[in-house]
Scaffold this motif. Structure first.
Motif, mmCIF file in Angstrom:
data_model
loop_
_atom_site.group_PDB
_atom_site.id
_atom_site.type_symbol
_atom_site.label_atom_id
_atom_site.label_comp_id
_atom_site.label_asym_id
_atom_site.label_seq_id
_atom_site.Cartn_x
_atom_site.Cartn_y
_atom_site.Cartn_z
ATOM 1 N N LEU A 1 -13.382 -17.139 10.416
ATOM 2 C CA LEU A 1 -13.253 -18.550 10.047
ATOM 3 C C LEU A 1 -14.374 -19.356 10.689
ATOM 4 N N SER A 2 -14.747 -20.452 10.029
ATOM 5 C CA SER A 2 -15.772 -21.329 10.603
ATOM 6 C C SER A 2 -15.183 -22.051 11.820
ATOM 7 N N HIS B 1 -12.954 -33.320 12.984
ATOM 8 C CA HIS B 1 -14.213 -33.990 13.289
ATOM 9 C C HIS B 1 -14.127 -34.703 14.643
ATOM 10 N N GLU B 2 -13.019 -35.411 14.843
ATOM 11 C CA GLU B 2 -12.799 -36.152 16.090
ATOM 12 C C GLU B 2 -12.846 -35.203 17.293
ATOM 13 N N ALA C 1 -20.128 -31.835 17.575
ATOM 14 C CA ALA C 1 -20.250 -32.443 16.243
ATOM 15 C C ALA C 1 -21.411 -31.757 15.525
ATOM 16 N N GLY C 2 -21.242 -31.435 14.268
ATOM 17 C CA GLY C 2 -22.310 -30.776 13.528
ATOM 18 C C GLY C 2 -22.226 -29.257 13.578
#
Ligand code: ADP
Ligand code: MG
Length: 360
Positions: free
Chosen positions: A97-98, A119-120, A128-129
């Motif tokens: 999984l990513s 994302h949070e 992030a990213g």
């Protein structure tokens, strides 16, 4: 429910092969509070955590969350039914999984909500990213932060962490530790953090439970444990210590550093007086002459410099003492590197000494 602790560990005992590896361990943790289980390797920290998680089963005692029994001699809720987040030493991400899918794995809700939460969290752990990357493309430290984000994602009421920062390099560790702590506090999570590093416990904990050989030897705020250790070993766990010996007469001990109070110890008791190097002062002015600087400082005693090392923010000087030939260590918050063989006079802060009956 507000008066009930978030987590109540009530006299749990865990036995392997007929041996109690955790015995009668009790503590409570409130929402937003961090309890550190601190102690040397093999003292039963991880086992305690595994009992709370429900991975290990106790032979006696109970674990409760907000007053509800998670386990006791009869009840045993499975780990996934406990509302408990886990971060263990050997964290495992799902390799297929990513990063984002790993973090969102246990989340319920619609796609947009999950994406927002993921994302949070990735932002909070400074990744992030990285959402679309596969775990193997990340460094060990980055993977650890993904594991952290994944554990935090479902907002568990209780978070159990087993040396979660030990795999991070020094440069990152302090930042991640503080960030993690802030996040858990904000979410009102009760945290049990296992560590064998006193500095980590002092930095992170509201309460420390000091463990040895399967039992809690002392429990309290970091300040209290450091400044009022239960015994010599508890004192030694947090820093180098100095030990001088004496015998009690009339609730006092006479030593080369002056008299020490020994309330509660009967006459003739052999005691050890324990003090930290930071509470030894070098008496530059007096050389044993003239009045004492303050009543706390007692009597100056002479020692010969054996070794002096610069430690970065302080110097550590070891003295061979005239009075018994033993070593006393002193720290000086400056660059101070006297030559070996130099005689100097030392005093100790008597109000910072601990007097323990000698164990036989
Ligand atoms: P810590 O986390 O403080 O290093 P552990 O809780 O892992 O200590 O282990 C405490 C003691 O229990 C150790 O002596 C360890 O060898 C033993 N122990 C841990 N798990 C098991 C097990 N599944 N079977 C038998 N002995 C175990
Ligand atoms: Mg362990």
């Amino acid at each position: 429910m507000a008066d009930k602790p978030r987590l109540d560990v009530d006299r749990i005992t865990c036995r392997f092969d007929g041996r109690d590896v955790v015995r009668d361990v009790s503590f409570t943790v409130r929402a937003g509070e961090v309890m550190c289980l601190l102690g040397p390797s093999g003292c039963g920290k991880s086992t305690t955590l595994r009992v709370i998680a429900g991975i290990e089963r106790q032979v006696s005692g109970a674990v409760r969350a907000d007053g509800i029994t998670l386990s006791d001699e009869q009840v045993h809720l499975p780990p996934e039914a406990r509302g408990v987040g886990l971060i263990f030493q050997d964290f495992a991400l799902f390799p297929h999984l990513s990063v984002a899918q790993n973090v969102g794995f246990g989340l319920k809700g619609n796609k947009a909500e999950i994406a927002r939460r993921v994302h949070e969290l990735l932002e909070r752990v400074d990744l992030a990213g990285y959402g679309d990357k596969a775990p193997h493309m990340l460094s060990g430290g980055e993977q650890q932060r993904v594991a952290l984000a994944r554990a935090l994602a479902p907002r568990p009421r209780i978070m159990l962490m087993d040396e979660p920062f030990s795999g991070l390099d020094n440069r990152l560790r302090d930042g991640i530790r503080d960030e993690t702590l802030q996040l858990l506090k904000e979410e009102g999570t009760a945290v049990v953090l296992v560590t064998h590093e006193p500095e980590e416990a002092m930095r992170m904990a509201d309460q420390i439970a000091l463990m040895r050989d399967g039992v809690i030897v002392q429990k309290g705020a970091p300040y209290n444990i450091y400044n009022a250790p239960a015994d010599k070993a508890a004192a030694a766990f947090f820093s180098d210590i100095n030990v001088i010996r004496g015998a009690v007469q009339g609730a006092l001990v006479d030593t080369a550093f002056g008299q020490f109070l020994a309330p509660g110890h009967p006459d003739g008791t052999e005691v050890e007086i324990v003090f930290r190097p930071q509470h030894v002062k070098i008496d530059f002015d007096r050389g044993g002459r003239g009045p004492n600087p303050t009543p706390q400082d007692g009597t100056p005693a002479r020692g010969i410099v054996a070794r002096a090392r610069f430690m970065g923010h302080e110097s550590l000087v070891e003295f061979r003492m005239d009075f018994d030939g033993g070593i006393v260590k002193a720290t000086v918050p400056a660059v101070f590197l006297p030559k070996p063989g130099t005689p100097l006079w030392l005093t100790v802060r008597r109000d910072r000494c601990f007097v323990f009956a000698k164990k036989r």
